[in-house]
Design a protein around this motif. Structure first.
Motif, PDB file in Angstrom:
ATOM      1  N   LYS B 410      37.600  15.494  -6.146  1.00 20.72           N
ATOM      2  CA  LYS B 410      36.285  16.145  -6.122  1.00 20.72           C
ATOM      3  C   LYS B 410      35.593  16.047  -7.475  1.00 20.72           C
ATOM      4  O   LYS B 410      34.431  15.692  -7.579  1.00 20.72           O
ATOM      5  N   ASN B 411      36.374  16.363  -8.504  1.00 20.03           N
ATOM      6  CA  ASN B 411      35.770  16.367  -9.834  1.00 20.03           C
ATOM      7  C   ASN B 411      35.431  14.967 -10.336  1.00 20.03           C
ATOM      8  O   ASN B 411      34.448  14.793 -11.046  1.00 20.03           O
ATOM      9  N   LYS B 414      32.131  14.101  -8.814  1.00 23.00           N
ATOM     10  CA  LYS B 414      31.061  14.829  -9.495  1.00 23.00           C
ATOM     11  C   LYS B 414      30.740  14.180 -10.834  1.00 23.00           C
ATOM     12  O   LYS B 414      29.591  13.934 -11.182  1.00 23.00           O
ATOM     13  N   GLU B 446      24.411  14.833  -3.628  1.00 22.59           N
ATOM     14  CA  GLU B 446      25.662  15.574  -3.443  1.00 22.59           C
ATOM     15  C   GLU B 446      26.662  14.681  -2.728  1.00 22.59           C
ATOM     16  O   GLU B 446      26.270  13.665  -2.152  1.00 22.59           O
ATOM     17  N   SER B 447      27.922  15.123  -2.740  1.00 22.82           N
ATOM     18  CA  SER B 447      28.939  14.365  -2.019  1.00 22.82           C
ATOM     19  C   SER B 447      28.882  14.755  -0.545  1.00 22.82           C
ATOM     20  O   SER B 447      28.259  15.758  -0.181  1.00 22.82           O
ATOM     21  N   GLU B 450      30.264  18.242  -0.095  1.00 25.45           N
ATOM     22  CA  GLU B 450      29.318  19.318  -0.419  1.00 25.45           C
ATOM     23  C   GLU B 450      28.279  19.483   0.684  1.00 25.45           C
ATOM     24  O   GLU B 450      27.944  20.579   1.101  1.00 25.45           O
ATOM     25  N   TRP B 451      27.758  18.374   1.178  1.00 27.08           N
ATOM     26  CA  TRP B 451      26.750  18.383   2.242  1.00 27.08           C
ATOM     27  C   TRP B 451      27.297  19.070   3.486  1.00 27.08           C
ATOM     28  O   TRP B 451      26.653  19.885   4.124  1.00 27.08           O
ATOM     29  N   LYS B 453      29.795  21.210   3.750  1.00 24.76           N
ATOM     30  CA  LYS B 453      29.992  22.649   3.545  1.00 24.76           C
ATOM     31  C   LYS B 453      28.685  23.402   3.772  1.00 24.76           C
ATOM     32  O   LYS B 453      28.628  24.397   4.479  1.00 24.76           O
ATOM     33  N   LYS B 454      27.608  22.889   3.157  1.00 24.92           N
ATOM     34  CA  LYS B 454      26.297  23.519   3.228  1.00 24.92           C
ATOM     35  C   LYS B 454      25.804  23.570   4.669  1.00 24.92           C
ATOM     36  O   LYS B 454      25.384  24.602   5.167  1.00 24.92           O
TER      37      LYS B 454
END
Lengths: 202, 459
Positions: B410-411, B414, B446-447, B450-451, B453-454
């Motif tokens: 993840k990091n 980012k 965004e990844s 992330e997308w 999750k939102k």
């Protein structure tokens, strides 16, 4: 010296054969023989079309007189050799037993073929029909006399016809010598004949 | 002759400097590939032919010992002298000793990839023997002091203007003359003179028939025949895998070979040599040079089925754009890339990676060699044996580290996006191999994680 060389060579032979035997996979059978699956409706026509496509010259003739006429018209005054008794009067006499290098200036060689193959316009010629192996390759122009009834469909049929025939040398020849080594531009007459005429006779 | 130790990628870079030439090379080979397709599609039973050829070759490999002995017996009875060479050095020595016996110091050679593999020309040259290659393409690269770049079309990388220059220098053709017809005629005159004055000829072998002891040589130019029939001594050099069981099997292979190679229905000359002509000496040199080792590798042994048509090269998107010399081995392209590591895994460790694994090579192969699968398998062997490119190893280790932990993954994503957005120079530079021929992609906001999750929350 030659004795030790011989022993060394035997060693390589045995070494190679032993390695092959140790490493070759389990026996796999030979597949069934193939035969012609899709015969051409008119093999003579197919032969003529392919021959023309590969730069050859297809000439249908009634008899040897027509061949003589054709040759006299196109090759008058040039060095001509032929292995056919029917064309003896056009051919240089006693050419057969010379050093093959002396054929370098033969303009036209006329020889018989056993048969032709419809799918690729190749003709099968063995040494006995050439008299000298170099002849069909060294001449400037090659002419072949082929019987109309001697055209097979594919290479499968060709080898059926050859069977276990005995020869020292034989060749399938399809069209004139050619190359496309310079930028894929096709040029006829690389080393061998610049042209190939096939007389198909009744 | 060999290029200094540069790998496929570095050698491709050299070839790729001239973009127009790369495009031309690519299109020319694709043109040949298209001719192959047309020829294959004209034969409704094409796939059956391929399958049969493949099975015949499987049978050959499974009984090669007996076929070799059978071939030797028949060839010997036919009056041919059979020699066995364990490696390239022995092959070269055997050829040399035959020439010495006949006091021959200049000879002609028609196309033989085996003699390229063994570097026979250099060896003979060092021993004071002059070799003239008679295949037009091979003669051209010989004049240019280069190896062939393609096994069927040896000078496919050369433009006619370059050939015109070579001929001007060596054969005295007019300066600036680049017409293929004219240049071929000039070569014909030059080589005819050579044919007439050489007493020894070397040819390759396309097929050798165990049942009869005869061997078949296929050419379009007629150079093998011109050489062999005029020479006092004919030496035919072949790898041990060129054996086929029966004469009638030739029907299958001759139908496939040239259609696959150039789209012709057959080569102009398919010559069957069985016995020497009266007064002539005929020799056959059977060469191993690593073939028995390849036979011992179950994953790679069926590369020995190859009939050298070059269909895999003409169709290969990498070969067409990198050129034959980038493979730094006698047989280039996909098939060469599975043959070469067998001979020297360290030297040719780069070649199995010179592929997109698209599989086109396997699809066109007339004897159904699973070329792209073998390329993939060689990669695994090469990495395991420790011959992989250190840069690749490092990248793989970094990848392993990143992918094995969700946190790092993840990091890393980012960080990547941040750098591309706010410090593009850190990726858009020469150190980034990917960037050299490409634009970097636009940076997403965004990844996917992330997308997701939102949007899941909004659901």
């Amino acid at each position: 010296m030659s004795g030790t060389k011989k022993i060394k060579r035997m060693t390589s032979r045995e070494q190679i054969l032993a390695k092959v035997l140790a490493n070759q996979p389990n026996a796999q059978p030979l597949p069934a023989d193939l035969s012609t699956a899709f015969p051409a409706a008119n093999p003579l026509e197919a032969f003529a079309t392919v021959l023309t496509n590969i730069g050859g010259n297809f000439v249908e003739v009634k008899d040897f007189n027509a061949i003589k006429d054709y040759i006299s018209t196109h090759f008058a005054g040039q060095r001509i050799v032929s292995t056919l008794s029917e064309l003896a009067e056009l051919s240089e006499q006693g050419w057969e037993n010379q050093d093959p290098h002396t054929y370098a200036n033969v303009e036209l060689a006329v020889i018989n073929a056993h048969f032709g193959v419809a799918e690729n316009a190749a003709v099968w010629i063995t040494e006995d029909l050439m008299h000298q192996r170099a002849v069909p390759f060294i001449c400037q122009q090659l002419a072949i006399v082929l019987s109309k009834n001697e055209i097979v469909q594919t290479m499968h049929d060709a080898y059926l016809k050859i069977g276990s025939a005995e020869y020292g040398f034989g060749s399938f020849i399809a069209g004139p010598s050619k190359t496309a080594d310079i930028e894929q531009s096709l040029v006829l007459g690389a080393h061998g004949p610049k042209g190939m005429t096939i007389f198909v006779i009744d | 002759m060999s290029t200094e130790r540069k790998d496929h990628a570095a050698l491709s870079d050299i070839f790729n400097k001239d973009e127009a030439r790369v495009d031309w090379h690519d299109e020319t080979l694709w043109f040949v590939r298209a001719k192959r397709d047309k020829a294959a599609h004209n034969i409704p039973e094409w796939e059956n032919l391929r399958e049969t050829a493949s099975q015949i070759k499987n049978n050959v490999l499974s009984d090669l010992h007996n076929y070799l002995v059978e071939f030797e017996t028949h060839a010997t009875n036919n009056g041919v002298t059979v020699h066995w060479a364990a490696d390239a050095a022995e092959h070269n020595q055997i050829v040399h000793s035959i020439l010495q016996k006949h006091k021959v110091d200049r000879l002609i050679k028609s196309k033989s990839m085996l003699t390229e593999e063994c570097h026979l020309n250099e060896y003979l040259h060092k021993n004071g023997i002059d070799v003239i290659d008679t295949d037009l393409g091979e003669r051209i690269v010989q004049l240019a002091k280069e190896p062939p770049s393609h096994i069927v079309l040896p000078c496919i990388h050369k433009k006619k203007e370059e050939i015109g220059e070579l001929f001007h220098e060596h054969l005295g053709t007019p300066e600036g003359m680049a017409d293929p017809q004219f240049l071929t005629a000039a070569a014909r005159e030059h080589l005819r003179e050579t044919f007439l004055t050489r007493r020894a000829a070397i040819t390759g072998v396309n097929f050798a028939v165990a049942e009869t002891g005869e061997f078949v040589v296929c050419t379009n130019e007629g150079n093998a025949d011109m050489g062999a029939h005029l020479a006092d001594v004919h030496i035919a050099c072949m790898g041990i895998e060129k054996i086929i069981p029966k004469r009638k099997n030739l029907g299958v292979f001759l139908r496939l070979l040239t259609r696959s190679a150039t789209g012709q229905p057959i080569t102009t000359y398919s010559s069957h040599f069985k016995k020497p002509r009266p007064g002539q000496e005929m020799h056959i040199v059977l060469v191993d040079n690593g073939r028995t080792t390849q036979l011992s590798r179950p994953d790679f042994r069926n590369s020995l089925k190859c009939i050298r048509c070059a269909a895999c090269m003409n169709t290969c998107p990498v070969y067409r754009r990198s050129g034959g010399h980038s493979y730094h081995t006698a047989v280039a392209g996909p098939i060469g890339s599975i043959l070469a590591p067998n001979l020297d895994m360290r030297e040719y460790a780069d070649l199995p990676f010179a592929s997109t694994l698209c599989g086109s090579c396997s699809n066109v192969c007339p004897v159904k060699i699973n070329i792209h699968e073998q390329l993939y398998k060689w990669r695994q062997v090469i990495v395991k044996e420790g011959y992989a490119d250190p840069k690749k190893k490092l990248a793989m280790k970094a990848m392993e580290f990143t992918l094995s932990s969700p946190f790092v993954y993840k990091n890393a994503g980012k960080a990547g996006r941040w750098f591309m957005k706010y410090a593009p120079f850190t990726v858009n530079n020469k150190l980034n191999l990917w960037y050299q021929q490409r634009e970097m992609p636009a940076v997403p906001k965004e990844s996917f994680g992330e997308w997701y999750k939102k949007n899941k929350k909004n659901d």
